[in-house]
Write an enzyme that holds these catalytic residues in place. Structure first.
Site, PDB file in Angstrom:
ATOM      1  N   LEU A  70       0.646   1.395   3.771  1.00 28.99           N
ATOM      2  CA  LEU A  70       0.875   2.310   2.709  1.00 28.99           C
ATOM      3  C   LEU A  70       0.101   2.090   1.554  1.00 28.99           C
ATOM      4  O   LEU A  70      -0.504   3.258   0.908  1.00 28.99           O
ATOM      5  CB  LEU A  70       2.461   2.031   2.363  1.00 28.99           C
ATOM      6  N   GLU A  71      -0.249   0.831   1.110  1.00 28.74           N
ATOM      7  CA  GLU A  71      -1.183   0.480   0.029  1.00 28.74           C
ATOM      8  C   GLU A  71      -2.421   1.275   0.323  1.00 28.74           C
ATOM      9  O   GLU A  71      -3.363   1.707  -0.483  1.00 28.74           O
ATOM     10  CB  GLU A  71      -1.217  -0.723  -0.113  1.00 28.74           C
ATOM     11  N   LEU A  72      -2.883   0.829   1.807  1.00 27.23           N
ATOM     12  CA  LEU A  72      -4.403   1.081   2.065  1.00 27.23           C
ATOM     13  C   LEU A  72      -4.408   2.844   2.056  1.00 27.23           C
ATOM     14  O   LEU A  72      -5.488   3.513   1.499  1.00 27.23           O
ATOM     15  CB  LEU A  72      -4.766   0.877   3.444  1.00 27.23           C
ATOM     16  N   ASN A 125      -5.363  -5.987  -1.776  1.00 26.63           N
ATOM     17  CA  ASN A 125      -4.417  -5.574  -0.790  1.00 26.63           C
ATOM     18  C   ASN A 125      -4.487  -6.498   0.497  1.00 26.63           C
ATOM     19  O   ASN A 125      -5.554  -6.543   1.169  1.00 26.63           O
ATOM     20  CB  ASN A 125      -4.745  -4.100  -0.670  1.00 26.63           C
TER      21      ASN A 125
END
Length: 166
Positions: free
Chosen positions: A93-95, A25
Site C-alpha cells: 500500500l505504501e509502495l 518503506n
C-alpha cells in the site's frame, strides 16, 4: 550514496503537517533490526529528517492516513525490498502511494534491493510470486494490479543491490 549527500543539502519539503526528507518503506521483521535500522541512524546522523513507521506515528491518528501523508510530505522515498516485503499489504500500500507521488510530484525514489534481485521485484518472481498468489485470493484485482505495477516500475529504477552474504 550521492543521493544522501544531495538530501542533506536541500531544504525540507512540506505538505500539510508532514515534513520529511526521507520516507523509509520496509518490511519490519526483515530489516528493522539490521539494515533499515542502521540506514535510519546514518541518515539522522547526517541531519536528514527521516520518517520511520515505529518512531513518528501520531498518537490517536489512524496509521494508514498518517503513513500516506508522510509519504506525500517526503522529498525522497527509499523502499527496502527484502524476501518478505511483498507478503506485507502495508508495504505494498505504501509502495503504491510512493509510485503515485513519483508519477505526479516527481518524488525521488531510491530503491534498495536487500538480498533480492531487482528482476524478482520487477517481475514478481520468487518470494514475490508466492506473496501475490495469496494477495490474489484476498484482495480485489484492481488493488493487486496497482501493487504489481508499482513493483514493476519502482523495481525498474536504478538502485542499490545489497547481498547480505557478501
Amino acid at each position: 550514496m550521492a543521493a544522501l549527500d544531495w538530501a542533506s543539502n536541500t531544504s525540507t519539503f512540506t505538505i500539510g503537517c508532514s515534513s520529511y526528507d526521507v520516507f523509509l518503506n520496509f518490511r519490519g521483521e526483515d530489516t528493522r533490526n539490521n539494515f533499515t535500522g542502521f540506514l535510519n541512524l546514518v541518515l539522522k546522523n547526517r541531519g536528514i529528517d527521516v520518517f520511520i513507521d515505529s518512531k513518528k506515528l501520531w498518537t490517536g491518528e489512524a496509521i494508514g492516513s498518517a503513513l500516506l501523508r508522510a509519504i506525500e510530505g517526503s522529498k525522497i522515498s527509499i523502499p527496502v525490498f527484502s524476501q518478505g516485503y511483498a507478503h506485507s499489504k502495508w508495504c505494498l500500500l505504501e509502495l503504491a502511494q510512493i509510485f503515485q507521488c513519483y508519477n505526479s510530484s516527481n518524488q525521488l525514489v531510491l530503491p534498495i534491493f536487500f538480498d533480492v534481485e531487482p528482476s524478482s521485484v520487477r517481475n514478481q518472481t520468487g518470494s514475490f510470486e508466492e506473496a501475490f498468489r495469496e494477495h490474489e485470493k484476498n484482495y480485489e484485482p484492481h488493488i493487486v494490479e496497482s501493487w504489481r505495477k508499482a513493483l514493476s516500475e519502482i523495481g525498474n529504477l536504478k538502485g542499490e543491490v545489497i547481498d547480505k552474504h557478501k
